[in-house]
Design an enzyme around this catalytic site. Structure first.
Site, PDB file in Angstrom:
ATOM      1  N   ARG A  37       0.756  -1.116  -0.039  1.00  0.00           N
ATOM      2  CA  ARG A  37      -0.158   0.070   0.048  1.00  0.00           C
ATOM      3  C   ARG A  37       1.037   1.325   0.068  1.00  0.00           C
ATOM      4  NH1 ARG A  37      -3.574   0.189  -2.501  1.00  0.00           N
ATOM      5  NH2 ARG A  37      -5.082   1.694  -1.021  1.00  0.00           N
ATOM      6  N   ASP A  55       0.779  -1.040  10.226  1.00  0.00           N
ATOM      7  CA  ASP A  55      -0.506  -1.286  10.370  1.00  0.00           C
ATOM      8  C   ASP A  55      -0.889  -0.670  11.486  1.00  0.00           C
ATOM      9  OD1 ASP A  55      -3.262  -2.497  10.716  1.00  0.00           O
ATOM     10  OD2 ASP A  55      -2.636  -4.436  10.602  1.00  0.00           O
ATOM     11  N   ASN A  81      -5.149  11.043   9.839  1.00  0.00           N
ATOM     12  CA  ASN A  81      -6.271  10.911   8.764  1.00  0.00           C
ATOM     13  C   ASN A  81      -6.665   9.495   8.653  1.00  0.00           C
ATOM     14  OD1 ASN A  81      -7.498  11.542   6.130  1.00  0.00           O
ATOM     15  ND2 ASN A  81      -6.354   9.763   5.634  1.00  0.00           N
ATOM     16  N   TYR A 153     -18.742   3.673  15.339  1.00  0.00           N
ATOM     17  CA  TYR A 153     -17.475   4.421  14.167  1.00  0.00           C
ATOM     18  C   TYR A 153     -17.822   6.165  14.981  1.00  0.00           C
ATOM     19  CZ  TYR A 153     -16.261   7.822  10.602  1.00  0.00           C
ATOM     20  OH  TYR A 153     -15.849   8.523   9.733  1.00  0.00           O
ATOM     21  N   LYS A 157     -15.024   8.705  16.581  1.00  0.00           N
ATOM     22  CA  LYS A 157     -15.027  10.086  15.960  1.00  0.00           C
ATOM     23  C   LYS A 157     -15.208  11.090  16.991  1.00  0.00           C
ATOM     24  CE  LYS A 157     -12.947   8.894  12.587  1.00  0.00           C
ATOM     25  NZ  LYS A 157     -11.782   9.153  12.087  1.00  0.00           N
ATOM     26  N   VAL A 184     -18.358  12.057   1.841  1.00  0.00           N
ATOM     27  CA  VAL A 184     -17.926  12.231   0.565  1.00  0.00           C
ATOM     28  C   VAL A 184     -17.415  10.741  -0.188  1.00  0.00           C
ATOM     29  CG1 VAL A 184     -16.993  14.492   0.469  1.00  0.00           C
ATOM     30  CG2 VAL A 184     -15.729  12.814   1.298  1.00  0.00           C
ATOM     31  N   THR A 186     -15.532   8.757  -1.013  1.00  0.00           N
ATOM     32  CA  THR A 186     -14.194   7.881  -0.973  1.00  0.00           C
ATOM     33  C   THR A 186     -14.545   6.324  -0.794  1.00  0.00           C
ATOM     34  OG1 THR A 186     -13.975   8.182   1.353  1.00  0.00           O
ATOM     35  CG2 THR A 186     -13.013   9.763  -0.109  1.00  0.00           C
TER      36      THR A 186
HETATM   37  N1  LIG Z   1     -15.369   9.891   3.395  1.00  0.00           N
HETATM   38  C1  LIG Z   1     -16.053  10.306   4.199  1.00  0.00           C
HETATM   39  O1  LIG Z   1     -17.121  10.597   3.857  1.00  0.00           O
HETATM   40  C2  LIG Z   1     -15.692  10.716   5.451  1.00  0.00           C
HETATM   41  C3  LIG Z   1     -16.684  11.395   6.551  1.00  0.00           C
HETATM   42  C4  LIG Z   1     -16.326  11.727   7.712  1.00  0.00           C
HETATM   43  C5  LIG Z   1     -15.243  11.403   8.240  1.00  0.00           C
HETATM   44  N2  LIG Z   1     -14.071  10.756   7.424  1.00  0.00           N
HETATM   45  C6  LIG Z   1     -12.769  10.423   7.949  1.00  0.00           C
HETATM   46  O2  LIG Z   1     -11.723  11.006   6.786  1.00  0.00           O
HETATM   47  C7  LIG Z   1     -10.527   9.870   6.939  1.00  0.00           C
HETATM   48  C8  LIG Z   1     -10.162   9.589   5.811  1.00  0.00           C
HETATM   49  O3  LIG Z   1     -11.389   8.726   5.323  1.00  0.00           O
HETATM   50  P1  LIG Z   1     -11.590   8.511   3.575  1.00  0.00           P
HETATM   51  O4  LIG Z   1     -12.822   8.608   3.392  1.00  0.00           O
HETATM   52  O5  LIG Z   1     -10.469   8.901   2.840  1.00  0.00           O
HETATM   53  O6  LIG Z   1     -11.352   6.748   3.809  1.00  0.00           O
HETATM   54  P2  LIG Z   1     -10.683   5.660   2.903  1.00  0.00           P
HETATM   55  O7  LIG Z   1     -10.945   6.276   1.477  1.00  0.00           O
HETATM   56  O8  LIG Z   1     -11.133   4.313   3.163  1.00  0.00           O
HETATM   57  O9  LIG Z   1      -8.987   5.838   3.174  1.00  0.00           O
HETATM   58  C9  LIG Z   1      -8.691   5.341   4.606  1.00  0.00           C
HETATM   59  C10 LIG Z   1      -7.044   5.494   4.743  1.00  0.00           C
HETATM   60  O10 LIG Z   1      -6.771   4.988   6.103  1.00  0.00           O
HETATM   61  C11 LIG Z   1      -5.769   4.061   5.659  1.00  0.00           C
HETATM   62  N3  LIG Z   1      -5.901   2.723   6.728  1.00  0.00           N
HETATM   63  C12 LIG Z   1      -7.355   1.925   7.028  1.00  0.00           C
HETATM   64  N4  LIG Z   1      -6.882   1.098   7.912  1.00  0.00           N
HETATM   65  C13 LIG Z   1      -5.638   1.411   8.139  1.00  0.00           C
HETATM   66  C14 LIG Z   1      -4.750   0.463   9.017  1.00  0.00           C
HETATM   67  N5  LIG Z   1      -5.135  -0.337   9.837  1.00  0.00           N
HETATM   68  N6  LIG Z   1      -3.358   0.831   9.041  1.00  0.00           N
HETATM   69  C15 LIG Z   1      -2.981   2.038   8.209  1.00  0.00           C
HETATM   70  N7  LIG Z   1      -3.751   2.553   7.485  1.00  0.00           N
HETATM   71  C16 LIG Z   1      -5.101   2.157   7.404  1.00  0.00           C
HETATM   72  C17 LIG Z   1      -6.203   3.156   4.253  1.00  0.00           C
HETATM   73  O11 LIG Z   1      -5.400   2.370   3.816  1.00  0.00           O
HETATM   74  P3  LIG Z   1      -5.539   1.381   2.589  1.00  0.00           P
HETATM   75  O12 LIG Z   1      -5.594   2.393   1.382  1.00  0.00           O
HETATM   76  O13 LIG Z   1      -4.914   0.456   2.508  1.00  0.00           O
HETATM   77  O14 LIG Z   1      -7.432   1.107   2.855  1.00  0.00           O
HETATM   78  C18 LIG Z   1      -6.444   4.532   3.577  1.00  0.00           C
HETATM   79  O15 LIG Z   1      -5.156   5.149   3.239  1.00  0.00           O
HETATM   80  C19 LIG Z   1     -11.100   8.885   8.239  1.00  0.00           C
HETATM   81  O16 LIG Z   1     -10.660   9.262   9.415  1.00  0.00           O
HETATM   82  C20 LIG Z   1     -12.705   9.126   8.108  1.00  0.00           C
HETATM   83  O17 LIG Z   1     -13.126   8.543   9.397  1.00  0.00           O
HETATM   84  C21 LIG Z   1     -14.518  10.341   6.034  1.00  0.00           C
END
Ligand SMILES: NC(=O)c1ccc[n+]([C@@H]2O[C@H](COP(=O)([O-])OP(=O)(O)OC[C@H]3O[C@@H](n4cnc5c(N)ncnc54)[C@H](OP(=O)(O)O)[C@@H]3O)[C@@H](O)[C@H]2O)c1
Length: 257
Positions: A37, A55, A81, A153, A157, A184, A186
């Protein structure tokens, strides 16, 4: 130019934030959960200065990330993040007694905050979902209640905001803030998430590096580069201290004065 470390920058908002900061001329260190990754992150953000692997769902993995980051010297900002699932169907333990959602979303940012050489700015990713819950400090790990992935979750948060504010209160020489990026599309948000993906990564990047007066706030909560009221419980110093004590117990890492 600032030096910024971003956890979970192999995908989603972490990767987008890395790409934006690199484009703006900042020095960015990426992070992936494993070497594959991390390679992917480097491919997608080729201007990054360096990258580390580990991890964050395990205590050993999180410690190894902190060690690798410290070997690279001091950072101006760390963006906490990385995060997982707002709808985990089952309670899965990645450490004895510790469910994955708490491990990645709360314990890892706590440990990295305590172990990484103190930067000038700390940014914690929360979520709009944190507004609707109360902290269950006597059951942070969901051993007494029937598992509910969305609530687990949302509580994690809320803990991120508690952590950001606890740090702001204790470390007067650090700017520590939390934010919600919007819902959003993702990998985590899912394809039908309604908010604007192009704005979602901007606030964390801005809080980490901008010289704007508002970006140099501390002890605040943001949405799209504006102040927003967090869940009022996050302002309670007793609850903040309970969270720090819980994380100290679980990780055996004291929170530094
Ligand atoms: N998307 C939304 O709507 C939203 C809304 C509110 C808050 N957030 C917050 O925004 C942040 C980013 O979310 P995102 O939407 O960008 O999510 P995402 O696309 O799922 O990306 C999450 C990132 O965290 C990494 N990760 C997850 N588990 C891990 C582990 N055990 N060890 C190391 N890295 C790990 C993932 O790695 P991999 O790529 O290998 O999976 C990825 O790089 C999060 O904290 C989330 O709670 C997101």
């Amino acid at each position: 130019m600032a030096r910024v470390f971003i956890t979970g920058s192999s995908d989603g908002l972490g990767l987008m934030s890395a790409q934006l900061l690199i484009e703006q001329g900042h020095e960015v260190v990426l992070h992936g959960r494993n070497p594959d990754r991390t390679r992917e992150a480097r491919k997608r953000a080729p201007g990054a200065q360096n990258a580390v692997s580990g991890d964050l769902s395990t205590i050993a993995g999180t410690k190894s990330v902190a060690e690798a980051v410290n070997e690279l010297g001091r950072f101006d900002a760390v963006i906490h993040n990385a995060g997982i699932g707002y709808r985990e169907p089952r309670r899965v333990e990645t450490e004895p007694g510790i469910p994955s959602v708490f491990a990645v979303n709360v314990l890892a940012p706590y440990m990295l905050t305590a172990l990484i050489e103190r930067p000038h700015r700390l940014v914690y990713l929360s979520s709009g979902m944190h507004h609707g819950v109360r902290p269950q400090m006597d059951d942070l790990l969901w051993t007494r209640r029937r598992w509910n992935g969305a609530a687990a979750y949302a509580e994690s948060k809320l803990c991120d905001v508690l952590l950001a504010f606890a740090v702001a209160r204790r470390w007067k020489n650090v700017l520590s803030n939390a934010l919600e990026p919007g819902w959003v599309p993702t990998k985590m948000g899912g394809p039908s998430a309604p908010d604007d993906l192009h704005l979602a990564h901007v606030t964390q990047s801005w809080l980490a590096t901008s010289v704007d007066k508002l970006a140099r706030s501390t002890d605040e909560y943001f949405y799209h580069q504006r102040l927003r009221e967090p869940n009022p419980i996050a302002r309670d110093p007793e609850v903040q201290d309970e969270l720090l004590a819980g994380c100290e117990d679980l990780s055996a890492i004291l929170f530094p004065d």
